[in-house]
Motif scaffolding. Structure first.
Motif, PDB file in Angstrom:
ATOM      1  N   ASN A 132       0.854  -1.184   0.000  1.00 13.09           N
ATOM      2  CA  ASN A 132       0.000   0.000   0.000  1.00 13.09           C
ATOM      3  C   ASN A 132       0.893   1.238   0.000  1.00 13.09           C
ATOM      4  N   LEU A 133       0.899   1.969  -1.130  1.00 14.01           N
ATOM      5  CA  LEU A 133       1.739   3.155  -1.281  1.00 14.01           C
ATOM      6  C   LEU A 133       0.921   4.434  -1.103  1.00 14.01           C
ATOM      7  N   PHE A 134       1.566   5.470  -0.520  1.00 12.68           N
ATOM      8  CA  PHE A 134       0.868   6.721  -0.160  1.00 12.68           C
ATOM      9  C   PHE A 134      -0.285   6.342   0.778  1.00 12.68           C
ATOM     10  N   ALA A 135       0.018   5.558   1.796  1.00 17.20           N
ATOM     11  CA  ALA A 135      -1.000   4.802   2.524  1.00 17.20           C
ATOM     12  C   ALA A 135      -1.729   5.592   3.609  1.00 17.20           C
ATOM     13  N   TYR A 136      -1.281   6.798   3.922  1.00 13.78           N
ATOM     14  CA  TYR A 136      -1.955   7.698   4.852  1.00 13.78           C
ATOM     15  C   TYR A 136      -2.199   6.996   6.188  1.00 13.78           C
ATOM     16  N   THR A 137      -3.395   7.079   6.744  1.00 13.25           N
ATOM     17  CA  THR A 137      -3.655   6.521   8.074  1.00 13.25           C
ATOM     18  C   THR A 137      -4.108   5.067   8.034  1.00 13.25           C
ATOM     19  N   GLY A 138      -4.022   4.434   6.869  1.00 15.25           N
ATOM     20  CA  GLY A 138      -4.026   2.989   6.828  1.00 15.25           C
ATOM     21  C   GLY A 138      -5.327   2.242   6.702  1.00 15.25           C
ATOM     22  N   VAL A 151       1.003  -7.315   4.956  1.00 16.98           N
ATOM     23  CA  VAL A 151       0.836  -5.955   4.447  1.00 16.98           C
ATOM     24  C   VAL A 151       2.083  -5.111   4.679  1.00 16.98           C
ATOM     25  N   THR A 152       2.524  -4.426   3.613  1.00 14.27           N
ATOM     26  CA  THR A 152       3.560  -3.397   3.697  1.00 14.27           C
ATOM     27  C   THR A 152       2.893  -2.042   3.463  1.00 14.27           C
ATOM     28  N   HIS A 153       3.009  -1.169   4.453  1.00 15.24           N
ATOM     29  CA  HIS A 153       2.343   0.140   4.453  1.00 15.24           C
ATOM     30  C   HIS A 153       3.422   1.209   4.345  1.00 15.24           C
ATOM     31  N   LEU A 154       3.358   2.027   3.282  1.00 15.77           N
ATOM     32  CA  LEU A 154       4.370   3.060   3.080  1.00 15.77           C
ATOM     33  C   LEU A 154       3.734   4.436   2.990  1.00 15.77           C
ATOM     34  N   ASP A 155       4.259   5.352   3.783  1.00  8.18           N
ATOM     35  CA  ASP A 155       3.912   6.768   3.666  1.00  8.18           C
ATOM     36  C   ASP A 155       5.152   7.569   4.014  1.00  8.18           C
ATOM     37  N   SER A 156       5.311   8.733   3.393  1.00  4.81           N
ATOM     38  CA  SER A 156       6.526   9.520   3.588  1.00  4.81           C
ATOM     39  C   SER A 156       6.504  10.335   4.881  1.00  4.81           C
ATOM     40  N   VAL A 157       5.353  10.373   5.578  1.00  6.11           N
ATOM     41  CA  VAL A 157       5.214  11.185   6.790  1.00  6.11           C
ATOM     42  C   VAL A 157       5.196  10.268   8.013  1.00  6.11           C
ATOM     43  N   LYS A 158       6.195  10.420   8.873  1.00  3.62           N
ATOM     44  CA  LYS A 158       6.335   9.547  10.037  1.00  3.62           C
ATOM     45  C   LYS A 158       5.117   9.632  10.958  1.00  3.62           C
ATOM     46  N   GLN A 159       4.614  10.837  11.193  1.00  4.96           N
ATOM     47  CA  GLN A 159       3.483  11.001  12.107  1.00  4.96           C
ATOM     48  C   GLN A 159       2.230  10.305  11.580  1.00  4.96           C
ATOM     49  N   VAL A 160       2.061  10.281  10.260  1.00  5.55           N
ATOM     50  CA  VAL A 160       0.919   9.600   9.659  1.00  5.55           C
ATOM     51  C   VAL A 160       1.023   8.092   9.877  1.00  5.55           C
ATOM     52  N   ASN A 161       2.230   7.554   9.787  1.00  6.41           N
ATOM     53  CA  ASN A 161       2.419   6.131  10.053  1.00  6.41           C
ATOM     54  C   ASN A 161       2.110   5.786  11.508  1.00  6.41           C
ATOM     55  N   TYR A 162       2.464   6.682  12.439  1.00  2.00           N
ATOM     56  CA  TYR A 162       2.092   6.470  13.834  1.00  2.00           C
ATOM     57  C   TYR A 162       0.572   6.421  13.982  1.00  2.00           C
ATOM     58  N   ASN A 174      -2.449  -6.710  13.916  1.00  2.82           N
ATOM     59  CA  ASN A 174      -1.030  -6.572  14.216  1.00  2.82           C
ATOM     60  C   ASN A 174      -0.181  -6.972  13.019  1.00  2.82           C
ATOM     61  N   GLN A 175       1.115  -6.748  13.172  1.00  2.00           N
ATOM     62  CA  GLN A 175       2.144  -7.215  12.240  1.00  2.00           C
ATOM     63  C   GLN A 175       2.027  -6.629  10.830  1.00  2.00           C
ATOM     64  N   ILE A 176       1.672  -5.356  10.748  1.00  2.00           N
ATOM     65  CA  ILE A 176       1.823  -4.614   9.492  1.00  2.00           C
ATOM     66  C   ILE A 176       3.249  -4.070   9.439  1.00  2.00           C
ATOM     67  N   ARG A 177       3.862  -4.091   8.269  1.00  2.00           N
ATOM     68  CA  ARG A 177       5.210  -3.569   8.074  1.00  2.00           C
ATOM     69  C   ARG A 177       5.109  -2.081   7.741  1.00  2.00           C
ATOM     70  N   TRP A 178       5.722  -1.232   8.570  1.00  2.00           N
ATOM     71  CA  TRP A 178       5.627   0.211   8.404  1.00  2.00           C
ATOM     72  C   TRP A 178       6.898   0.750   7.764  1.00  2.00           C
ATOM     73  N   ILE A 179       6.763   1.554   6.724  1.00  4.90           N
ATOM     74  CA  ILE A 179       7.921   2.134   6.043  1.00  4.90           C
ATOM     75  C   ILE A 179       7.686   3.635   5.847  1.00  4.90           C
ATOM     76  N   VAL A 180       8.654   4.438   6.275  1.00  6.78           N
ATOM     77  CA  VAL A 180       8.641   5.884   6.028  1.00  6.78           C
ATOM     78  C   VAL A 180       9.694   6.160   4.963  1.00  6.78           C
ATOM     79  N   GLU A 181       9.238   6.423   3.747  1.00  3.12           N
ATOM     80  CA  GLU A 181      10.178   6.599   2.635  1.00  3.12           C
ATOM     81  C   GLU A 181       9.461   7.244   1.454  1.00  3.12           C
TER      82      GLU A 181
END
Length: 304
Positions: A132-138, A151-162, A174-181
């Motif tokens: 999931n790219l540009f994944a926002y709040t998921g 699931v691999t969840h990617l968003d460029s904003v760290k706070q949004v991934n939190y 649980n166990q979603i892979r979080w990527i900030v990039e």
């Protein structure tokens, strides 16, 4: 097939009214009035009714199309949770009032969450890998996870991934892979590595910045993103979804890009069209275009 998708049967959300470049919505127990550039018609309800109902009103800063401040009535929460259910999928979303008029959720995506859940459950690969790219709040990530995906969840904003992690935990997942990039950097690297996903979800903004200031401009990057996505997606067992919110991007643009780059993928079910919300005055508020397909036959989902 050209389709029109809308949100239905969600007790914790409704579009009450729209018009005069605004929309009045209910999220759970709270009523919000926000700017809406597509709502060029007159409001159905009197302004006095809007003033009576709205507990939070977003006012733009002078000279800004997005940034502004919320005006709150007594008793309005800064953060709260709402529920979302579809079949065995039971999710909770934490909402909040941001300085860019957003609240952490795009409710018009309800039919796509159902699509993700249904298609993911019926993929042959167990567990299927979903990116999931540009994944926002998921929300899309949670729908795939609830269906059993890796699931691999990617968003460029760290706070949004939190924020997305909060939603995952609130939904007892649980166990979603979080990527900030930066999305393009990650996708290029995944292609070089030869990695393959059974599901690809793309929700690119019109413009944005990566974590290190990388520039994203939709019209400049979309063609390459689609080309790379075709190399990442399993050609035999897959689901694919892309949303575009940018004004002026028609479904035909998506159709051309997908047909040109995904020729090797067997598209058993494919749809292109528009997403909208309907208010209580029966006006349809357009909120973007989409293209989706899957090699699996999923059960009929509610779209009208």
């Amino acid at each position: 097939m050209y389709s029109f998708l809308t949100t239905i049967n969600w007790p914790d959300y409704e579009l009450i009214d729209s018009g005069d470049f605004e929309k009045l919505e209910r999220f759970g127990d709270y009523y919000l009035a926000r700017p809406e550039p597509q709502a060029i018609w007159d409001k159905n309800l009197a302004q006095a009714e809007w003033d009576k109902r709205a507990q939070a009103i977003f006012k733009r800063e002078k000279g800004s199309s997005e940034k502004g401040q919320w005006q709150l009535r007594k008793g309005m929460a800064q953060q709260w949770f709402i529920q979302y259910e579809y079949q065995a999928m039971k999710l909770r979303f934490r909402l909040g009032l941001s300085s860019f008029k957003h609240v952490g959720l795009f409710p018009e995506q309800d039919p796509n969450w159902k699509f993700i859940y249904e298609a993911t459950r019926q993929l042959n690969t167990k567990p299927p890998k979903i990116l999931n790219l540009f994944a926002y709040t998921g929300a899309a990530s949670l729908a795939a996870k609830a269906a059993g995906a890796d699931v691999t969840h990617l968003d460029s904003v760290k706070q949004v991934n939190y924020w997305a992690r909060e939603n995952m935990e609130a939904s007892s997942l649980n166990q979603i892979r979080w990527i900030v990039e930066d999305a393009m950097k990650f996708v290029r690297r995944e292609v070089k590595r030869g990695n393959v996903y059974q599901g690809l979800i793309l929700d690119p903004p019109a413009y944005g910045r990566g974590p290190n200031g990388e520039k994203w401009q939709l019209e400049d990057e979309l063609n390459e993103l689609i080309k790379l996505g075709a190399q990442l997606l399993d050609p035999h067992d897959n689901l694919f979804l892309i949303n575009l919110y940018s004004l002026g991007f028609s479904g035909m643009i998506l159709e051309n890009l997908i047909n040109q780059n995904f020729q090797q993928h067997a598209k058993a079910q494919q749809e292109v069209g528009e997403i909208y919300l309907q208010d209580q005055g029966q006006r349809k508020l357009p909120l973007g275009t989409f293209y989706r397909f899957s090699t699996v036959l999923y059960n009929k989902i509610e779209t009208k």
